[in-house]
Motif scaffolding. Structure first.
Motif, PDB file in Angstrom:
ATOM      1  N   ASN A 195       0.880  -1.168   0.000  1.00  0.00           N
ATOM      2  CA  ASN A 195       0.000   0.000   0.000  1.00  0.00           C
ATOM      3  C   ASN A 195       0.920   1.220   0.000  1.00  0.00           C
ATOM      4  OD1 ASN A 195      -1.641   2.222   0.737  1.00  0.00           O
ATOM      5  ND2 ASN A 195      -3.117   0.851   1.731  1.00  0.00           N
ATOM      6  N   SER A 196       1.156   1.754  -1.192  1.00  0.00           N
ATOM      7  CA  SER A 196       2.133   2.831  -1.333  1.00  0.00           C
ATOM      8  C   SER A 196       1.707   4.102  -0.602  1.00  0.00           C
ATOM      9  CB  SER A 196       2.357   3.137  -2.817  1.00  0.00           C
ATOM     10  OG  SER A 196       2.881   2.012  -3.486  1.00  0.00           O
ATOM     11  N   LYS A 197       0.405   4.449  -0.656  1.00  0.00           N
ATOM     12  CA  LYS A 197      -0.061   5.688  -0.033  1.00  0.00           C
ATOM     13  C   LYS A 197       0.122   5.671   1.477  1.00  0.00           C
ATOM     14  CE  LYS A 197      -3.386   6.987  -3.604  1.00  0.00           C
ATOM     15  NZ  LYS A 197      -4.804   7.314  -3.923  1.00  0.00           N
ATOM     16  N   GLN A 198      -0.048   4.488   2.077  1.00  0.00           N
ATOM     17  CA  GLN A 198       0.133   4.367   3.525  1.00  0.00           C
ATOM     18  C   GLN A 198       1.550   3.917   3.887  1.00  0.00           C
ATOM     19  OE1 GLN A 198      -2.926   1.881   5.234  1.00  0.00           O
ATOM     20  NE2 GLN A 198      -4.596   3.131   4.411  1.00  0.00           N
ATOM     21  N   PHE A 199       2.347   3.681   2.862  1.00  0.00           N
ATOM     22  CA  PHE A 199       3.722   3.203   3.028  1.00  0.00           C
ATOM     23  C   PHE A 199       3.751   1.984   3.965  1.00  0.00           C
ATOM     24  CE2 PHE A 199       8.330   3.448   3.807  1.00  0.00           C
ATOM     25  CZ  PHE A 199       8.773   3.757   2.533  1.00  0.00           C
TER      26      PHE A 199
ATOM     27  N   LYS B  29      28.262   2.595   0.754  1.00  0.00           N
ATOM     28  CA  LYS B  29      28.436   1.530   1.752  1.00  0.00           C
ATOM     29  C   LYS B  29      27.297   1.542   2.762  1.00  0.00           C
ATOM     30  CE  LYS B  29      33.494   1.291   1.443  1.00  0.00           C
ATOM     31  NZ  LYS B  29      34.766   1.404   2.197  1.00  0.00           N
ATOM     32  N   GLY B  30      27.068   0.392   3.389  1.00  0.00           N
ATOM     33  CA  GLY B  30      26.015   0.281   4.394  1.00  0.00           C
ATOM     34  C   GLY B  30      24.807  -0.449   3.854  1.00  0.00           C
ATOM     35  N   ASN B  31      23.845  -0.732   4.733  1.00  0.00           N
ATOM     36  CA  ASN B  31      22.659  -1.496   4.314  1.00  0.00           C
ATOM     37  C   ASN B  31      21.598  -0.638   3.622  1.00  0.00           C
ATOM     38  OD1 ASN B  31      21.444  -0.090   6.424  1.00  0.00           O
ATOM     39  ND2 ASN B  31      21.422  -1.839   7.812  1.00  0.00           N
ATOM     40  N   GLY B  32      21.778   0.681   3.630  1.00  0.00           N
ATOM     41  CA  GLY B  32      20.857   1.562   2.910  1.00  0.00           C
ATOM     42  C   GLY B  32      19.563   1.872   3.634  1.00  0.00           C
ATOM     43  N   CYS B  33      19.400   1.385   4.857  1.00  0.00           N
ATOM     44  CA  CYS B  33      18.143   1.605   5.582  1.00  0.00           C
ATOM     45  C   CYS B  33      17.962   3.067   5.987  1.00  0.00           C
ATOM     46  CB  CYS B  33      18.100   0.702   6.825  1.00  0.00           C
ATOM     47  SG  CYS B  33      18.000  -1.074   6.410  1.00  0.00           S
ATOM     48  N   ASN B  34      19.061   3.798   6.081  1.00  0.00           N
ATOM     49  CA  ASN B  34      18.966   5.214   6.473  1.00  0.00           C
ATOM     50  C   ASN B  34      18.430   6.102   5.345  1.00  0.00           C
ATOM     51  OD1 ASN B  34      21.259   4.752   4.925  1.00  0.00           O
ATOM     52  ND2 ASN B  34      22.404   6.449   5.841  1.00  0.00           N
ATOM     53  N   GLU B  35      18.257   5.552   4.143  1.00  0.00           N
ATOM     54  CA  GLU B  35      17.767   6.335   3.009  1.00  0.00           C
ATOM     55  C   GLU B  35      16.241   6.380   2.936  1.00  0.00           C
ATOM     56  OE1 GLU B  35      19.295   4.416  -0.429  1.00  0.00           O
ATOM     57  OE2 GLU B  35      21.347   4.319   0.316  1.00  0.00           O
ATOM     58  N   LEU B  36      15.571   5.582   3.750  1.00  0.00           N
ATOM     59  CA  LEU B  36      14.143   5.338   3.529  1.00  0.00           C
ATOM     60  C   LEU B  36      13.224   6.447   4.023  1.00  0.00           C
ATOM     61  CD1 LEU B  36      14.197   1.539   4.275  1.00  0.00           C
ATOM     62  CD2 LEU B  36      13.767   2.613   2.070  1.00  0.00           C
ATOM     63  N   SER B  37      13.700   7.302   4.899  1.00  0.00           N
ATOM     64  CA  SER B  37      12.844   8.392   5.380  1.00  0.00           C
ATOM     65  C   SER B  37      12.464   9.320   4.222  1.00  0.00           C
ATOM     66  CB  SER B  37      13.547   9.181   6.490  1.00  0.00           C
ATOM     67  OG  SER B  37      14.780   9.699   6.021  1.00  0.00           O
ATOM     68  N   TRP B  38      13.402   9.570   3.312  1.00  0.00           N
ATOM     69  CA  TRP B  38      13.106  10.413   2.142  1.00  0.00           C
ATOM     70  C   TRP B  38      12.029   9.769   1.299  1.00  0.00           C
ATOM     71  CZ3 TRP B  38      13.209   9.748  -3.144  1.00  0.00           C
ATOM     72  CH2 TRP B  38      13.106  10.911  -3.920  1.00  0.00           C
ATOM     73  N   TRP B  39      12.137   8.467   1.067  1.00  0.00           N
ATOM     74  CA  TRP B  39      11.150   7.762   0.252  1.00  0.00           C
ATOM     75  C   TRP B  39       9.766   7.807   0.893  1.00  0.00           C
ATOM     76  CZ3 TRP B  39      11.614   6.260  -4.612  1.00  0.00           C
ATOM     77  CH2 TRP B  39      12.909   6.113  -5.150  1.00  0.00           C
ATOM     78  N   LYS B  40       9.723   7.646   2.200  1.00  0.00           N
ATOM     79  CA  LYS B  40       8.438   7.680   2.890  1.00  0.00           C
ATOM     80  C   LYS B  40       7.757   9.031   2.705  1.00  0.00           C
ATOM     81  CE  LYS B  40       6.202   6.517   7.257  1.00  0.00           C
ATOM     82  NZ  LYS B  40       6.400   6.016   8.643  1.00  0.00           N
TER      83      LYS B  40
ATOM     84  N   GLN C  29       8.070  11.013   0.148  1.00  0.00           N
ATOM     85  CA  GLN C  29       7.599  11.123  -1.232  1.00  0.00           C
ATOM     86  C   GLN C  29       6.235  10.467  -1.413  1.00  0.00           C
ATOM     87  OE1 GLN C  29       9.584  13.159  -3.077  1.00  0.00           O
ATOM     88  NE2 GLN C  29      10.665  13.108  -1.115  1.00  0.00           N
ATOM     89  N   TYR C  30       5.991   9.403  -0.649  1.00  0.00           N
ATOM     90  CA  TYR C  30       4.739   8.659  -0.805  1.00  0.00           C
ATOM     91  C   TYR C  30       3.611   9.197   0.077  1.00  0.00           C
ATOM     92  CZ  TYR C  30       6.794   4.942  -3.659  1.00  0.00           C
ATOM     93  OH  TYR C  30       7.375   4.222  -4.677  1.00  0.00           O
ATOM     94  N   THR C  31       3.953   9.739   1.234  1.00  0.00           N
ATOM     95  CA  THR C  31       2.906  10.054   2.209  1.00  0.00           C
ATOM     96  C   THR C  31       2.582  11.534   2.342  1.00  0.00           C
ATOM     97  OG1 THR C  31       4.563  10.080   3.991  1.00  0.00           O
ATOM     98  CG2 THR C  31       3.425   7.998   3.566  1.00  0.00           C
ATOM     99  N   LEU C  32       3.525  12.425   2.059  1.00  0.00           N
ATOM    100  CA  LEU C  32       3.249  13.855   2.193  1.00  0.00           C
ATOM    101  C   LEU C  32       2.393  14.346   1.033  1.00  0.00           C
ATOM    102  CD1 LEU C  32       6.657  15.334   3.418  1.00  0.00           C
ATOM    103  CD2 LEU C  32       4.609  14.812   4.761  1.00  0.00           C
ATOM    104  N   PRO C  33       1.489  15.311   1.288  1.00  0.00           N
ATOM    105  CA  PRO C  33       0.648  15.857   0.204  1.00  0.00           C
ATOM    106  C   PRO C  33       1.513  16.470  -0.893  1.00  0.00           C
ATOM    107  CG  PRO C  33      -0.129  16.585   2.361  1.00  0.00           C
ATOM    108  CD  PRO C  33       1.200  15.939   2.589  1.00  0.00           C
ATOM    109  N   LYS C  34       1.100  16.255  -2.129  1.00  0.00           N
ATOM    110  CA  LYS C  34       1.847  16.802  -3.270  1.00  0.00           C
ATOM    111  C   LYS C  34       1.406  18.241  -3.521  1.00  0.00           C
ATOM    112  CE  LYS C  34       3.913  12.867  -4.282  1.00  0.00           C
ATOM    113  NZ  LYS C  34       3.398  12.079  -3.166  1.00  0.00           N
TER     114      LYS C  34
END
Length: 284
Positions: free
Chosen positions: A151-155, A237-248, A250-255
């Protein structure tokens, strides 16, 4: 009067046929139905190139089936064919299910009219997260039902449908030295990060990207001896989990609606120029 109507009808029919033919033949890469002979080469970059010496993946094999075969997108560099066979065989050791292999590349690579900007040099493959216990019928292969648990809208992800086998699918692919990246929905990557896996180094290759809610897009490194192939930049380097706040966000904030000037025309995308060798591959 009847003659005038007849001429008018003929004119409209000619226009319709012209438009239809221009759509069908606009992309020369989709008209080619066989690979070009010779040594294998992934020419150019993943999103701007072509394929020499490609091979067709069998429509079914140990642990896999090809879907939507009418698209003729089941060709790849020999290294991709080898990877799919090895991967499906290895997965069979854990579960007797069949993988569903979707888009790879066309016989000589090149760009699709729709669906992807990449998949052009025979080193990309879409593997659905949906697994099947029995071989699909021809109708099911042509129109498979996706396994969409995001569910992309609710991430959020339907954790009840996400099984250990899905994590294993990604882990086995990521640990293969031939694999450069695996694109999935950011929601899927977030779920994997939230699992707090003891061994999570392989998550580095699992990259969040738009779409990819019911399949994983596996991309191989350029073959070491292929100077015509252009790799992507190295993953941080790293597992990349620290990048996900930006993605969230993009999906949840009003455009916000973009401010556009009156009568402003959208900028045209500049057409990419393929490597010169692709002209020879296309016409061979």
């Amino acid at each position: 009067m009847n003659r005038l109507r007849s001429n008018s009808a003929f004119l409209w029919l000619s226009v319709i046929l012209l438009l239809a033919s221009s759509t069908v033949f606009a992309n020369p890469w989709e008209r080619v139905n066989s690979p070009v002979n010779g040594d294998a080469a992934a020419v150019g970059s993943y999103a701007n190139g072509c394929l020499a010496g490609g091979e067709a993946l069998p429509l079914s094999g140990v642990g896999f089936q090809v879907i939507r075969t009418e698209r003729q997108r089941y060709f790849g560099h020999p290294q991709l064919i080898s990877f799919i066979n090895d991967y499906s065989n290895k997965l069979q050791q854990y579960q007797p299910s069949n993988l569903l292999i979707a888009d790879m590349s066309m016989p000589r690579g090149g760009n699709f009219t729709h669906g992807h900007s990449s998949h052009q040099i025979g080193l990309d493959v879409d593997i659905w997260l949906k697994l099947t216990e029995q071989p699909l019928t021809l109708k099911q292969r042509a129109q498979p039902e996706p396994f969409d648990i995001v569910n992309s809208k609710q991430f959020s992800l339907d954790s009840k449908q996400w099984q250990p086998q899905h994590t294993r699918m990604l882990q086995l692919a990521a640990k293969d030295h031939r694999v450069a990246r695996i694109f999935v929905s950011p929601v899927i990557k977030q779920h994997l990060c939230d699992m707090k896996l003891v061994d999570d180094a392989w998550l580095n290759k699992v990259r969040p990207w738009w779409g990819h809610t019911y399949h994983m897009h596996v991309r191989l490194h350029c073959p070491k001896d292929d100077a015509s192939c252009i790799n992507q930049a190295a993953i941080p380097k790293g597992n990349g989990c620290n990048e996900l706040s930006w993605w969230k966000q993009q999906y949840t904030l009003p455009k916000l609606k973009p401010k556009s000037k009156p009568n402003s025309k959208p900028a045209k995308k500049k057409e990419k120029t393929k490597p010169k060798r692709c002209e020879q591959i296309l016409s061979s």
